[in-house]
Structure formats: structure tokens, C-alpha cells
Design a protein around this motif. Structure first.
Motif, PDB file in Angstrom:
ATOM      1  N   MET A   1       0.739  -1.491   0.313  1.00 29.96           N
ATOM      2  CA  MET A   1       0.474  -0.309  -0.046  1.00 29.96           C
ATOM      3  C   MET A   1       1.077   1.176   0.575  1.00 29.96           C
ATOM      4  SD  MET A   1      -2.409   1.030   3.186  1.00 29.96           S
ATOM      5  CE  MET A   1      -1.731   1.885   4.234  1.00 29.96           C
ATOM      6  N   THR A   2       0.593   2.100  -0.913  1.00 34.20           N
ATOM      7  CA  THR A   2       1.626   3.454  -0.991  1.00 34.20           C
ATOM      8  C   THR A   2       0.698   4.391   0.156  1.00 34.20           C
ATOM      9  OG1 THR A   2       1.660   3.023  -3.231  1.00 34.20           O
ATOM     10  CG2 THR A   2       1.736   5.277  -2.261  1.00 34.20           C
ATOM     11  N   THR A   3       1.957   4.981   0.798  1.00 31.07           N
ATOM     12  CA  THR A   3       1.495   5.949   2.029  1.00 31.07           C
ATOM     13  C   THR A   3       1.666   6.929   1.077  1.00 31.07           C
ATOM     14  OG1 THR A   3       3.955   6.897   1.921  1.00 31.07           O
ATOM     15  CG2 THR A   3       2.509   4.641   3.345  1.00 31.07           C
ATOM     16  N   PHE A   4       0.806   8.206   1.530  1.00 33.07           N
ATOM     17  CA  PHE A   4       0.487  10.178   1.198  1.00 33.07           C
ATOM     18  C   PHE A   4       1.993  10.371   0.907  1.00 33.07           C
ATOM     19  CE2 PHE A   4      -3.680   9.363   2.161  1.00 33.07           C
ATOM     20  CZ  PHE A   4      -4.555  10.045   0.665  1.00 33.07           C
ATOM     21  N   MET A   5       3.123   9.900   2.042  1.00 31.73           N
ATOM     22  CA  MET A   5       4.053  10.729   1.963  1.00 31.73           C
ATOM     23  C   MET A   5       4.884  10.369   0.239  1.00 31.73           C
ATOM     24  SD  MET A   5       6.154  12.547   2.625  1.00 31.73           S
ATOM     25  CE  MET A   5       6.158  13.185   4.439  1.00 31.73           C
ATOM     26  N   ALA A   6       5.080   8.867  -0.287  1.00 32.87           N
ATOM     27  CA  ALA A   6       5.806   8.655  -1.139  1.00 32.87           C
ATOM     28  C   ALA A   6       4.917   8.917  -2.609  1.00 32.87           C
ATOM     29  CB  ALA A   6       5.138   6.916  -1.265  1.00 32.87           C
ATOM     30  N   ALA A   7       3.346   8.886  -1.972  1.00 31.69           N
ATOM     31  CA  ALA A   7       2.653   9.775  -3.454  1.00 31.69           C
ATOM     32  C   ALA A   7       2.999  11.491  -3.053  1.00 31.69           C
ATOM     33  CB  ALA A   7       1.361   9.526  -3.161  1.00 31.69           C
ATOM     34  N   LEU A   8       3.598  11.645  -2.125  1.00 33.09           N
ATOM     35  CA  LEU A   8       3.706  13.567  -2.320  1.00 33.09           C
ATOM     36  C   LEU A   8       5.081  13.269  -3.337  1.00 33.09           C
ATOM     37  CD1 LEU A   8       3.024  16.297  -1.749  1.00 33.09           C
ATOM     38  CD2 LEU A   8       4.010  15.604   0.373  1.00 33.09           C
ATOM     39  N   ARG A   9       5.741  12.726  -2.022  1.00 37.60           N
ATOM     40  CA  ARG A   9       7.264  12.605  -2.917  1.00 37.60           C
ATOM     41  C   ARG A   9       7.641  12.595  -4.576  1.00 37.60           C
ATOM     42  NH1 ARG A   9      10.539   9.037   1.608  1.00 37.60           N
ATOM     43  NH2 ARG A   9      10.705  11.127   3.132  1.00 37.60           N
ATOM     44  N   MET A  10       6.155  11.249  -5.494  1.00 36.62           N
ATOM     45  CA  MET A  10       6.757  11.165  -6.614  1.00 36.62           C
ATOM     46  C   MET A  10       5.619  12.329  -7.615  1.00 36.62           C
ATOM     47  SD  MET A  10       7.722   9.523  -8.711  1.00 36.62           S
ATOM     48  CE  MET A  10       8.008   8.017  -8.309  1.00 36.62           C
ATOM     49  N   LYS A  11       4.495  13.009  -6.405  1.00 38.63           N
ATOM     50  CA  LYS A  11       3.790  14.369  -7.995  1.00 38.63           C
ATOM     51  C   LYS A  11       4.177  15.483  -7.617  1.00 38.63           C
ATOM     52  CE  LYS A  11       1.946  18.273  -6.718  1.00 38.63           C
ATOM     53  NZ  LYS A  11       2.281  19.461  -5.816  1.00 38.63           N
ATOM     54  N   ARG A  12       6.071  15.567  -6.825  1.00 35.43           N
ATOM     55  CA  ARG A  12       6.629  16.692  -6.972  1.00 35.43           C
ATOM     56  C   ARG A  12       7.508  16.386  -7.560  1.00 35.43           C
ATOM     57  NH1 ARG A  12       7.803  18.012  -0.218  1.00 35.43           N
ATOM     58  NH2 ARG A  12       5.488  19.087   0.153  1.00 35.43           N
ATOM     59  N   LYS A  13       8.220  14.944  -8.057  1.00 34.79           N
ATOM     60  CA  LYS A  13       8.678  14.853  -8.747  1.00 34.79           C
ATOM     61  C   LYS A  13       8.474  15.007 -10.664  1.00 34.79           C
ATOM     62  CE  LYS A  13      11.907  10.762 -10.498  1.00 34.79           C
ATOM     63  NZ  LYS A  13      11.983   9.807 -10.056  1.00 34.79           N
ATOM     64  N   MET A  14       7.475  14.623 -10.427  1.00 37.63           N
ATOM     65  CA  MET A  14       6.664  14.814 -11.685  1.00 37.63           C
ATOM     66  C   MET A  14       5.487  15.712 -12.293  1.00 37.63           C
ATOM     67  SD  MET A  14       7.832  12.023 -12.955  1.00 37.63           S
ATOM     68  CE  MET A  14       6.713  11.156 -14.526  1.00 37.63           C
ATOM     69  N   ALA A  15       5.376  16.020 -11.656  1.00 30.41           N
ATOM     70  CA  ALA A  15       4.607  17.517 -11.600  1.00 30.41           C
ATOM     71  C   ALA A  15       4.209  18.160 -12.639  1.00 30.41           C
ATOM     72  CB  ALA A  15       3.928  18.269 -10.517  1.00 30.41           C
ATOM     73  N   ALA A  16       6.136  18.492 -12.844  1.00 31.42           N
ATOM     74  CA  ALA A  16       5.914  20.216 -13.537  1.00 31.42           C
ATOM     75  C   ALA A  16       6.578  18.981 -14.626  1.00 31.42           C
ATOM     76  CB  ALA A  16       7.565  20.823 -13.429  1.00 31.42           C
ATOM     77  N   ARG A  17       7.091  18.191 -15.318  1.00 35.03           N
ATOM     78  CA  ARG A  17       7.112  16.781 -16.552  1.00 35.03           C
ATOM     79  C   ARG A  17       6.006  16.608 -17.350  1.00 35.03           C
ATOM     80  NH1 ARG A  17      10.277  11.555 -16.726  1.00 35.03           N
ATOM     81  NH2 ARG A  17      11.379  12.837 -14.416  1.00 35.03           N
ATOM     82  N   LEU A  18       4.680  17.095 -15.837  1.00 39.42           N
ATOM     83  CA  LEU A  18       3.055  15.837 -16.771  1.00 39.42           C
ATOM     84  C   LEU A  18       2.698  17.485 -16.680  1.00 39.42           C
ATOM     85  CD1 LEU A  18       3.081  13.452 -13.592  1.00 39.42           C
ATOM     86  CD2 LEU A  18       3.095  12.882 -16.309  1.00 39.42           C
ATOM     87  N   LEU A  19       3.206  18.369 -16.255  1.00 45.63           N
ATOM     88  CA  LEU A  19       2.207  19.665 -16.662  1.00 45.63           C
ATOM     89  C   LEU A  19       1.980  20.776 -18.051  1.00 45.63           C
ATOM     90  CD1 LEU A  19       1.010  21.163 -13.379  1.00 45.63           C
ATOM     91  CD2 LEU A  19      -0.191  20.204 -14.696  1.00 45.63           C
ATOM     92  N   GLN A  20       3.559  19.789 -18.249  1.00 44.72           N
ATOM     93  CA  GLN A  20       3.534  20.174 -20.002  1.00 44.72           C
ATOM     94  C   GLN A  20       3.545  19.209 -21.087  1.00 44.72           C
ATOM     95  OE1 GLN A  20       8.308  19.991 -20.183  1.00 44.72           O
ATOM     96  NE2 GLN A  20       8.628  21.720 -19.212  1.00 44.72           N
ATOM     97  N   LYS A  21       2.593  18.561 -20.538  1.00 43.20           N
ATOM     98  CA  LYS A  21       1.873  17.124 -22.173  1.00 43.20           C
ATOM     99  C   LYS A  21       0.637  17.953 -22.222  1.00 43.20           C
ATOM    100  CE  LYS A  21       3.876  12.873 -19.946  1.00 43.20           C
ATOM    101  NZ  LYS A  21       4.120  12.386 -22.113  1.00 43.20           N
ATOM    102  N   ASN A  22       0.434  17.833 -23.454  1.00 45.78           N
ATOM    103  CA  ASN A  22      -0.750  18.635 -23.995  1.00 45.78           C
ATOM    104  C   ASN A  22      -2.325  17.938 -23.428  1.00 45.78           C
ATOM    105  OD1 ASN A  22      -2.505  19.717 -25.779  1.00 45.78           O
ATOM    106  ND2 ASN A  22      -2.356  18.048 -26.988  1.00 45.78           N
ATOM    107  N   GLY A  23      -3.344  17.948 -22.722  1.00 46.32           N
ATOM    108  CA  GLY A  23      -3.877  17.848 -22.259  1.00 46.32           C
ATOM    109  C   GLY A  23      -4.331  17.799 -20.714  1.00 46.32           C
ATOM    110  N   VAL A  24      -3.150  17.592 -20.106  1.00 45.14           N
ATOM    111  CA  VAL A  24      -2.822  17.755 -18.610  1.00 45.14           C
ATOM    112  C   VAL A  24      -3.326  18.569 -18.110  1.00 45.14           C
ATOM    113  CG1 VAL A  24      -1.629  16.477 -16.111  1.00 45.14           C
ATOM    114  CG2 VAL A  24      -1.064  15.950 -18.610  1.00 45.14           C
ATOM    115  N   HIS A  25      -4.030  19.005 -16.944  1.00 47.21           N
ATOM    116  CA  HIS A  25      -4.505  20.503 -16.441  1.00 47.21           C
ATOM    117  C   HIS A  25      -4.363  20.205 -14.754  1.00 47.21           C
ATOM    118  CE1 HIS A  25      -6.444  21.013 -20.104  1.00 47.21           C
ATOM    119  NE2 HIS A  25      -7.258  20.204 -19.840  1.00 47.21           N
TER     120      HIS A  25
END
Length: 348
Positions: free
Chosen positions: A1-25
Motif C-alpha cells: 500500500m502506497t503512503t501519502f508521503m510516497a505519493a507526495l514525493r512522486m507528485k513533486r518529482k513528476m508534476a512539472a513534467r506532466l503539466l507540459q503534456k498536452n491535455g494535462v491540467h
């Protein structure tokens, strides 16, 4: 089971890259399965697409170590169109309570809360969105009218106050809130009692993923929603005036029926359990079933205000779990507050 801390770390790592993708808001964190919280946390992607595969994402991109073991952080894709800021439309009412139409001659939104800077009722202000009370995003002391211009409000005749302080919306930098205060021409023009609820006891310093909220907004009226994600980096389309702006660490609230439509901007979410003010709505999805909001705490931090009561100020309810759990929203840091320091509108 993934913890919120692990999800938060991954979000911080990936958010900028993902938001550059067309259609990601937007990219945030929430439950992997809202109907079964025991399944743990996930990174939530708000997008036009229908799956992670259609976004060109592969599980390896979300590989992380959870409890010392190599594993993957789950992804939940939520289909939505562009996230738009709202300002729209209705009846004239005196004194003015939260939830009703306010704005300028250019449009209408919702009165959010009546707040105070002191311990007494002598200093009352109307809290709403900057794009509702200050559509020009400038330091001019713009007239506040009720109802707003889209509902037939007229300058002078329907004036209740003027823009007092605001957090400037930044086209280039990251934004954290869409907030402004209006100072009334007379304190008796503002009614702190919340429609259908009555007196608001105060505001909370945090809230968690999965929490149930309710609010009254100009267009949708009394509605209910659940916190779907927090710490969400999201792009908001303000139209021709400002274009698409980036916001950091926002809250997404979901319902099965519309909860955030044009005219609801500025309305304030309350905790269903105790009526404490929790979050300020400022945008929504095209179908209205997603509300984009920021913690009321942030506005109170920025403006140095509290919820106004008929006499005095409301309580500040401390949520201590927020200090240790990433499943809860957090207060703004001193560094962030210094960067978004509210501006004072100049009366000419």
C-alpha cells in the motif's frame, strides 16, 4: 500500500513534467480508490485523456521505494476538460451574506465570507476572489457592487464598498491563491451569518483527503462535495484577460452534480461535520463537478483576518495531524507568504 508521503514525493518529482503534456491540467495526491481508502494513496492526474497509456506514461516513470522496497506509486487518471475560473450572476440583498452575487460592473461572483481584522465587529471585510472583486488585477480601488454587474448591479446605486487588499495574479510565476478583500462603505451592509447554516464558528487550519464539505454559491446554491486531492499543481484558464495561470498545491473537491459553475467563484466550503470554514472556491471543470479551491487558512494568513461573528471573531480550530501527515493540507511557509504579500488598493 502506497503512503501519502510516497505519493507526495512522486507528485513533486513528476508534476512539472506532466503539466507540459498536452491535455494535462492538474497533478495532485489523493486516494487510489476513494471508495476504499485502505488501498492507500496515489498520484492523481486531471486530463483530457482517458488513461495513463494515452498520456504516454509507463509504470517505470512512477517507480519509488516504499518502506525500503522497490515498488510503484499508483496513478489515477481523472478525465476533465480545461479548468476555468468563474465569475457570473442575482438578487439584491441587504445586508449582504456569504454566497450571494457580488462583483463589479464587469461581472459577478460570490461573496465568500465576512471577516474581521480585530476582536470586535468594528472592522468587517468581504472576502472573495481577486478576479471577482478586481477583474483588472490592478491596484485601483474598484467599486464593489451587489448584485454584481452580470445580475444588473449598477455603479453607485448598488455600491457596497471598494477593493481594499488583494493578492495579485501572476501570469509568469506560480500562484497560490485567488483572493481579495473589499471594505464596506458601512459595516452594517455585511451580514456574517452563512445562508442555511447561520453563524460560522471559525475556520480550520487544515483538512484531509476524503473530507466532506458543503457550501452556498451564487449559481449552484447549497451543494456538497468530497476532497478528492490536495497538493495539486493545476493550470487555470482565465480567458482573454490573463490566459492560463499556474497554481501550486491546490485542493480539488468532487461531486456527482455541479458544485462550481460560473458565478460560484469566491464561495467558501465549510466542513460538513462542524460548519467551520475550510476552503475558498475559485474555479471549476466545464461540467461543474470539480471545484478548485485553496485553504481558507492561506487567506487568513495573508490578510491577517478571522471569521467575523455578529459580535467579535470566530475560533481558529487547530488540526494537529497536519503537522505530520501529507494527507492533510499545510499552512503557507513564511517564505511563500513574503513572496505573495497582499497589495493595497489605492483610492483615487
Amino acid at each position: 500500500m502506497t503512503t501519502f508521503m510516497a505519493a507526495l514525493r512522486m507528485k513533486r518529482k513528476m508534476a512539472a513534467r506532466l503539466l507540459q503534456k498536452n491535455g494535462v491540467h492538474g497533478v495532485g495526491i489523493g486516494y487510489r480508490d476513494p471508495a476504499n481508502p485502505k488501498k492507500g494513496a496515489a498520484v492523481i492526474i486531471y486530463t483530457d485523456k482517458v488513461s495513463s497509456a494515452s498520456l504516454g506514461l509507463v509504470p517505470a516513470m512512477f517507480a519509488a521505494k516504499v518502506k525500503g522496497k522497490g515498488t510503484g506509486v499508483p496513478i489515477r487518471v481523472v478525465k476533465t476538460g480545461k479548468i476555468r475560473a468563474h465569475a457570473d450572476y442575482t438578487d439584491r440583498i441587504r445586508p449582504v451574506p456569504p454566497g450571494y452575487s457580488v462583483g463589479t460592473t464587469l461581472g459577478s461572483g460570490s461573496a465568500g465570507l465576512i471577516v474581521t481584522c480585530g476582536s470586535g465587529a468594528a472592522n468587517r471585510y468581504l472576502l472573495s476572489n481577486n478576479h471577482v472583486l478586481n477583474p483588472g488585477n490592478t491596484n485601483s480601488a474598484t467599486e464593489t457592487i451587489q448584485p454584481g454587474g452580470a445580475d444588473g448591479g449598477r455603479p453607485g446605486t448598488d455600491r457596497i464598498g471598494r477593493l481594499y487588499r488583494y493578492v495579485k495574479l501572476e501570469p509568469i510565476k506560480d500562484n497560490f491563491m485567488d483572493a481579495a478583500l473589499s471594505v464596506p462603505t458601512n459595516n452594517r451592509l455585511l451580514d456574517p451569518n452563512y445562508p442555511t447554516v447561520g453563524a460560522i464558528p471559525g475556520y480550520v487550519t487544515s483538512y484531509r483527503v476524503g473530507e466532506q464539505f458543503k457550501k452556498v454559491g451564487r449559481t449552484t446554491g447549497l451543494v456538497n462535495g468530497r476532497v478528492e486531492s490536495i497538493d495539486t499543481d493545476i493550470q487555470i484558464d482565465y480567458g482573454d484577460s490573463l490566459g492560463v495561470l499556474n497554481f501550486k498545491n491546490q485542493t480539488v473537491i468532487r461531486a456527482t452534480t455541479p458544485i462550481s459553475l460560473a458565478g460560484d467563484s469566491g464561495s467558501v466550503w465549510l466542513r460538513s461535520s462542524d460548519n467551520y470554514a475550510a476552503a475558498v472556491n475559485f474555479a471549476g471543470s466545464l461540467d461543474g463537478r470539480l471545484s478548485i479551491a485553496f485553504p481558507v487558512l492561506w487567506a487568513m494568513q495573508a490578510f491577517g483576518t478571522k471569521v467575523a461573528l455578529a459580535r467579535g471573531a470566530g475560533k481558529v480550530k487547530q488540526i494537529r495531524a497536519a503537522r505530520t501527515s501529507p494527507a492533510y493540507v499545510r499552512k503557507l511557509t513564511a517564505k511563500t507568504l513574503a513572496r505573495i504579500k497582499p497589495r493595497k488598493a489605492w483610492k483615487t
